[in-house]
Each structure stands twice: as C-alpha cells, then as structure tokens.
Design a protein around this motif. Structure first.
Motif, short mmCIF file in Angstrom:
data_model
loop_
_atom_site.label_atom_id
_atom_site.label_comp_id
_atom_site.label_asym_id
_atom_site.label_seq_id
_atom_site.Cartn_x
_atom_site.Cartn_y
_atom_site.Cartn_z
N HIS A 270 0.84 -1.20 0.00
CA HIS A 270 0.00 0.00 0.00
C HIS A 270 0.88 1.26 0.00
CE1 HIS A 270 -3.26 2.75 0.97
NE2 HIS A 270 -2.54 3.19 2.01
N THR B 171 2.32 1.78 -3.41
CA THR B 171 1.28 2.29 -4.30
C THR B 171 1.10 3.79 -4.11
OG1 THR B 171 0.11 0.17 -4.21
CG2 THR B 171 -1.15 2.06 -4.99
N GLN B 172 1.08 4.23 -2.87
CA GLN B 172 0.97 5.66 -2.57
C GLN B 172 2.17 6.43 -3.11
OE1 GLN B 172 -2.41 5.67 -1.80
NE2 GLN B 172 -1.76 7.40 -0.55
N CYS C 153 4.03 5.65 -5.74
CA CYS C 153 3.91 5.78 -7.20
C CYS C 153 2.86 6.82 -7.58
CB CYS C 153 3.55 4.42 -7.81
SG CYS C 153 4.89 3.21 -7.67
N ARG C 154 1.78 6.89 -6.81
CA ARG C 154 0.74 7.89 -7.08
C ARG C 154 1.28 9.30 -6.87
NH1 ARG C 154 -4.48 4.94 -4.17
NH2 ARG C 154 -5.02 3.59 -5.95
#
Length: 252
Positions: free
Chosen positions: A11, A14-15, A17-18
């Motif tokens: 998670h 993912t954050q 990369c965002r």
C-alpha cells in the motif's frame, strides 16, 4: 487487521507511485521486507536521477540564453539599421548577417558539446590505453581520410594507460582530430607520436586550406578544449611550426 499489516508495504509503494505521478519528488520510505525496501530505494534513486536531469536541462537553457543574448542583439540591431537606411549596402548587410548567424550556430555547437561532455563525466571512470583511442579515430574517420587522401602514421610503439571518463575524452579527441582534418593539406601524412615518459600525444600535420566539409565538432575552439582540460586531466597546446601544425595533449 493482520491482512492490513501484511499488505501495508505494498500500500505504501502504491501511494509512493501515485505521488510520483502527481509530480512529487521528495524522498519516500516504505518499511517492510528486504524486497520492499530495495524497491523503495530503487524508486527514490530513479526520482533523484530524474530531478538531476531536469536541473541539467534547466542549466543548458540558462547558459544558452546567456551565451546567445549578445549575438542575437547584434543581429537584431543590424536588421534595424538596414531597415532605417534606404541607401544601405545590401551585399555588405548579407555578408555581415551571415557572420552573425554563423557566430550564433557556433555558440550553440560549443554549448551542446560542453553539456554532452559534462553528461558523459557522470559515468564511472575507466582504464584504457591511449593508442586504443588513436586507432579508434583512424577507424571512425576512414571515409574522410580516403576522400582527402590523408594517412595517419604512428611513429612510435609506446603506449600508456589512462584512468578517466572514456566517452568524454573520446569526444574531446574527436574534436581535436576533426579540426586537424579540417585544416590539413590533402594527400599528406598526419603523424601521431605517443611518449610514455611524458604521457604525451603529439599530432603533426601539414597546414592546408580549410576543407569544404564541416563535421559537427569542427571549429570547437581551443578555448573550449582548454576549458575541459582541468576536468579531464590533460593539457592542450597547438602551435604552428613553419609549414606544420603541432597539437600536443599532455595527460596527468
């Protein structure tokens, strides 16, 4: 709760990369297994490389703006004066205008050459022999040598090792040899001598008229080659001796 704890590192990545897609470039850490930590560090290194590249591009534009400011201003002033004077000499205006444009083109060439060298210097240093570089120049410029009827002859079997940014020094030597080809009399011999004791490369050519072809690095001036000497560990000297032109590179 257990699943959230296990999946937290993914998670976090993912954050990360965002945030990258949104333009954020700050350092970001995701804790977890060794694989997650390695991936996190790899992403951070990628961000820093991208940031350094953006800064380098900005530097190029800043330096280009500084270098081109005066020659462009001169060209604009020349156009203005020509437009104001109905009796201005058109032929002289065209000749001077071409000289102004050539000056601008030359400054752009030198700037691109310099920035390319600086980029190559970010790579690791390598160990290689000087004779390898000289032989490489003979192979690269084989069509030019054939067209101009030139020969390159090595007058010694000596050699010595260099420890430097190989691609960067190759581009400098390419510029040096291109200028030599450009100003060498057709159907003559260029002599290269390597002196192991003084760690010197001496190139001797017969002075001739300027060639009709101009390669990219041709006319990369003495000042530019000397400007790079401190960064790449060499001294550069070029001088006329009668009908001959002698170029010397001394390596530290």
């Amino acid at each position: 709760f257990y699943l959230k704890k296990i999946l937290y590192p993914l998670h976090c990545l993912t954050q990360f990369c965002r945030k990258l897609s949104d333009g954020h470039q700050e350092h970001y850490s995701c804790y977890g297994s060794a694989e997650v930590m390695a991936l996190s560090e790899a992403l951070n290194e990628l961000v820093q490389s991208k940031k350094a590249l953006c800064e380098q591009k900005q530097d190029i534009f800043k330096e280009a703006a500084h270098e081109l400011k005066s020659p462009i201003a001169i060209l604009k002033a020349r156009f203005a004066l020509f437009g104001q004077d109905p009796h201005a000499d058109k032929k002289e205006f065209v000749t001077k205008g071409k000289e102004d444009i050539e000056n601008i083109i030359q400054k752009l060439k030198e700037l691109l050459f310099l920035k390319e060298i600086e980029w190559e210097m970010q790579q690791k240093k390598e160990r290689f022999y000087l004779k390898e570089q000289c032989d490489g120049m003979r192979m690269v410029f084989a069509p030019i040598l054939e067209k101009k009827g030139l020969k390159i002859v090595t007058t010694s079997d000596e050699d010595f090792e260099l420890y430097v940014h190989k691609d960067a020094i190759s581009k400098v030597m390419q510029a040096v040899f291109e200028n030599i080809f450009y100003h060498t009399k057709n159907h003559t011999t260029i002599q290269t001598t390597i002196d192991m004791k003084t760690r010197a490369l001496k190139i001797t050519n017969v002075i001739g008229d300027k060639s009709d072809e101009s390669l990219f690095s041709t006319s990369i001036g003495t000042k530019m080659i000397q400007r790079l000497s401190g960064k790449l560990g060499y001294e550069y000297k070029a001088e006329e001796k009668g009908d001959f032109f002698v170029t010397t590179l001394l390596f530290s």
